[in-house]
Motif scaffolding. Sequence first.
Motif, PDB file in Angstrom:
ATOM      1  N   ALA A 192       0.843  -1.191   0.000  1.00 24.18           N
ATOM      2  CA  ALA A 192       0.000   0.000   0.000  1.00 24.18           C
ATOM      3  C   ALA A 192       0.881   1.245   0.000  1.00 24.18           C
ATOM      4  CB  ALA A 192      -0.943  -0.012   1.202  1.00 24.18           C
ATOM      5  N   LEU A 193       0.228   2.399  -0.117  1.00 19.28           N
ATOM      6  CA  LEU A 193       0.924   3.670  -0.249  1.00 19.28           C
ATOM      7  C   LEU A 193       0.763   4.513   1.005  1.00 19.28           C
ATOM      8  CD1 LEU A 193       2.319   5.836  -2.164  1.00 19.28           C
ATOM      9  CD2 LEU A 193      -0.011   6.596  -2.690  1.00 19.28           C
ATOM     10  N   CYS A 194       1.872   5.066   1.489  1.00 17.24           N
ATOM     11  CA  CYS A 194       1.832   6.158   2.467  1.00 17.24           C
ATOM     12  C   CYS A 194       2.104   7.438   1.683  1.00 17.24           C
ATOM     13  CB  CYS A 194       2.882   5.974   3.556  1.00 17.24           C
ATOM     14  SG  CYS A 194       3.090   7.434   4.624  1.00 17.24           S
ATOM     15  N   LEU A 195       1.074   8.224   1.454  1.00 19.45           N
ATOM     16  CA  LEU A 195       1.232   9.469   0.709  1.00 19.45           C
ATOM     17  C   LEU A 195       1.644  10.578   1.665  1.00 19.45           C
ATOM     18  CD1 LEU A 195       0.981  11.415  -1.666  1.00 19.45           C
ATOM     19  CD2 LEU A 195      -1.497  11.516  -1.231  1.00 19.45           C
ATOM     20  N   ASP A 196       2.844  11.101   1.469  1.00 17.84           N
ATOM     21  CA  ASP A 196       3.312  12.265   2.209  1.00 17.84           C
ATOM     22  C   ASP A 196       3.100  13.475   1.308  1.00 17.84           C
ATOM     23  OD1 ASP A 196       5.212  14.397   2.993  1.00 17.84           O
ATOM     24  OD2 ASP A 196       5.815  12.958   4.532  1.00 17.84           O
ATOM     25  N   THR A 197       2.156  14.334   1.701  1.00 18.55           N
ATOM     26  CA  THR A 197       1.759  15.441   0.834  1.00 18.55           C
ATOM     27  C   THR A 197       2.903  16.421   0.595  1.00 18.55           C
ATOM     28  OG1 THR A 197       0.908  16.676   2.744  1.00 18.55           O
ATOM     29  CG2 THR A 197      -0.646  15.254   1.564  1.00 18.55           C
ATOM     30  N   GLY A 198       3.761  16.598   1.598  1.00 21.37           N
ATOM     31  CA  GLY A 198       4.876  17.512   1.435  1.00 21.37           C
ATOM     32  C   GLY A 198       5.947  16.973   0.511  1.00 21.37           C
ATOM     33  N   HIS A 199       6.336  15.727   0.713  1.00 20.23           N
ATOM     34  CA  HIS A 199       7.355  15.139  -0.159  1.00 20.23           C
ATOM     35  C   HIS A 199       6.867  15.047  -1.598  1.00 20.23           C
ATOM     36  CE1 HIS A 199      10.700  14.033   2.471  1.00 20.23           C
ATOM     37  NE2 HIS A 199       9.794  13.851   3.409  1.00 20.23           N
ATOM     38  N   TYR A 200       5.582  14.716  -1.754  1.00 13.97           N
ATOM     39  CA  TYR A 200       5.064  14.584  -3.119  1.00 13.97           C
ATOM     40  C   TYR A 200       5.041  15.940  -3.814  1.00 13.97           C
ATOM     41  CZ  TYR A 200       2.497  12.116  -6.778  1.00 13.97           C
ATOM     42  OH  TYR A 200       2.112  11.534  -7.962  1.00 13.97           O
ATOM     43  N   ALA A 201       4.658  17.002  -3.097  1.00 14.70           N
ATOM     44  CA  ALA A 201       4.687  18.342  -3.674  1.00 14.70           C
ATOM     45  C   ALA A 201       6.130  18.785  -3.940  1.00 14.70           C
ATOM     46  CB  ALA A 201       3.989  19.334  -2.739  1.00 14.70           C
ATOM     47  N   TYR A 202       7.032  18.464  -3.037  1.00 12.27           N
ATOM     48  CA  TYR A 202       8.455  18.781  -3.194  1.00 12.27           C
ATOM     49  C   TYR A 202       8.975  18.211  -4.515  1.00 12.27           C
ATOM     50  CZ  TYR A 202      13.430  18.936  -1.667  1.00 12.27           C
ATOM     51  OH  TYR A 202      14.793  19.157  -1.556  1.00 12.27           O
ATOM     52  N   CYS A 203       8.471  17.026  -4.871  1.00 11.00           N
ATOM     53  CA  CYS A 203       8.935  16.347  -6.090  1.00 11.00           C
ATOM     54  C   CYS A 203       8.014  16.608  -7.289  1.00 11.00           C
ATOM     55  CB  CYS A 203       9.051  14.852  -5.826  1.00 11.00           C
ATOM     56  SG  CYS A 203      10.272  14.441  -4.561  1.00 11.00           S
ATOM     57  N   GLY A 204       7.103  17.582  -7.163  1.00 13.31           N
ATOM     58  CA  GLY A 204       6.297  18.005  -8.305  1.00 13.31           C
ATOM     59  C   GLY A 204       4.981  17.291  -8.478  1.00 13.31           C
ATOM     60  N   GLY A 205       4.573  16.465  -7.505  1.00 19.50           N
ATOM     61  CA  GLY A 205       3.343  15.689  -7.655  1.00 19.50           C
ATOM     62  C   GLY A 205       2.119  16.403  -7.115  1.00 19.50           C
ATOM     63  N   ASP A 206       0.945  15.931  -7.564  1.00 17.76           N
ATOM     64  CA  ASP A 206      -0.353  16.457  -7.152  1.00 17.76           C
ATOM     65  C   ASP A 206      -1.025  15.410  -6.268  1.00 17.76           C
ATOM     66  OD1 ASP A 206      -3.165  16.992  -7.048  1.00 17.76           O
ATOM     67  OD2 ASP A 206      -3.025  18.197  -8.875  1.00 17.76           O
ATOM     68  N   SER A 207      -1.116  15.677  -4.964  1.00 22.45           N
ATOM     69  CA  SER A 207      -1.642  14.680  -4.026  1.00 22.45           C
ATOM     70  C   SER A 207      -3.100  14.342  -4.298  1.00 22.45           C
ATOM     71  CB  SER A 207      -1.489  15.180  -2.580  1.00 22.45           C
ATOM     72  OG  SER A 207      -0.146  15.186  -2.185  1.00 22.45           O
ATOM     73  N   VAL A 208      -3.912  15.347  -4.609  1.00 25.11           N
ATOM     74  CA  VAL A 208      -5.332  15.083  -4.853  1.00 25.11           C
ATOM     75  C   VAL A 208      -5.492  14.176  -6.068  1.00 25.11           C
ATOM     76  CG1 VAL A 208      -7.545  16.110  -5.502  1.00 25.11           C
ATOM     77  CG2 VAL A 208      -6.141  17.180  -3.725  1.00 25.11           C
ATOM     78  N   ARG A 209      -4.755  14.465  -7.139  1.00 24.60           N
ATOM     79  CA  ARG A 209      -4.853  13.629  -8.329  1.00 24.60           C
ATOM     80  C   ARG A 209      -4.388  12.199  -8.036  1.00 24.60           C
ATOM     81  NH1 ARG A 209      -2.308  16.625 -12.380  1.00 24.60           N
ATOM     82  NH2 ARG A 209      -0.277  15.658 -11.994  1.00 24.60           N
TER      83      ARG A 209
END
Length: 306
Positions: A192-209
Amino acid sequence: MTAAPSPAAAAHRIRIGSAPDSWGVWFPDDPCQVPWQRFLDEVSEAGYEWIELGPYGYLPTDPARLADETARRGLAVSAGTVFTALHRGPAVWEDTWRQVGKVAALTRAMGARHLVVIPSFWRDDRTAEPIESPELTAAQWRDLATGMERLGREVRDEFGLRIVVHPHADTHIDTEENVTRFLDATDPDLVALCLDTGHYAYCGGDSVRLIQTYGERLGYLHLKQVDPEVLAAVVREGLPFGPAVRRGVMCEPPGGVPALEPVLSAARELDVDLFAIVEQDMYPCPPDRPLPIARRTRRFLRGCGA
C-alpha cells in the motif's frame, strides 16, 4: 498494548496524529534533538492522541515501558518506520529483515497495524553526498518491486502488519512518474501507499490527483506542506533534501502547498479508515519551536474537519 484513544477520536474515519519528525527528530540519538520524554509530553499537550515511533531507538524499545509512557499521556501508536534499499537485490534481504523485524515487533507490541517503509536515499542523509545514481536501471526496478512485495508478504505473515510505502525526496520513489511506476509494478494486496503530501509536492506531484487515481492503494497519510518560494530556490540550486529542510522548505500549514483541505476531502471520499500523521521536517530546530507549531497545526486541522 497502549490504552485506546477516546471513542470520539476512534469514530473518525481519518485519525490525526503527529510524529517525532515534527519535533525535529531524525535520528535515534542526536544532541540537536529534544529528549523523548519532552516529545511525548508536548505531543499530548498539543492535542494529539496518535504518534509514530520515529527512528528506532529514539523512544524506549521495551514494549512494557513504552506502553506505560504513552498510555499515561493518553497516546497510542499508529505505526513504526523502516528504511530499505531493496533495489539492491536479494543480497540485502537478510540485513533488511533484521532491521525490519525489530521495528515490526515493537510496532505490533504497541497495538499498531502499519509499518511505514521509506526507500533508501541516493544521497547520504547527513553529508548529502551522492552515494549512488538517482536513476534506477530496469533490473533495479524489478528488484525493488519484487523485494517490496516479499517484504509486504512476510511482514503480514510474521507480524500481522501492513506495509505502506512512503515516496520521499532524494529517493528513487519520488516523482509522479516514479510513484506510479512503482504502484503499477507491485501487488495491491501486499503493498500500500503512504502518501506524504509535502514530499510529493516537493517532487512536483499532485496529491489530490494521486488519491483520485490510485485511491485503492492509499493506506496511510503524512500531512505536511512546502514553502513554494523556498522550493523554487531549492530546485533552481539543486539542493539536497537535508539543506533544503534547514532552509525551511517544509512549512507550517496553511502557509504552503498543497492545500490540505482538498487532500483530506479526497481522502474522505474513499470512505476508508486512515491515519493522517502530521510530519513537519525541521531538523535541526530550536527545542522551543515545535510545540507552538504543533498546537496551531492541530487547530488548523480541526478547522478542516479532522
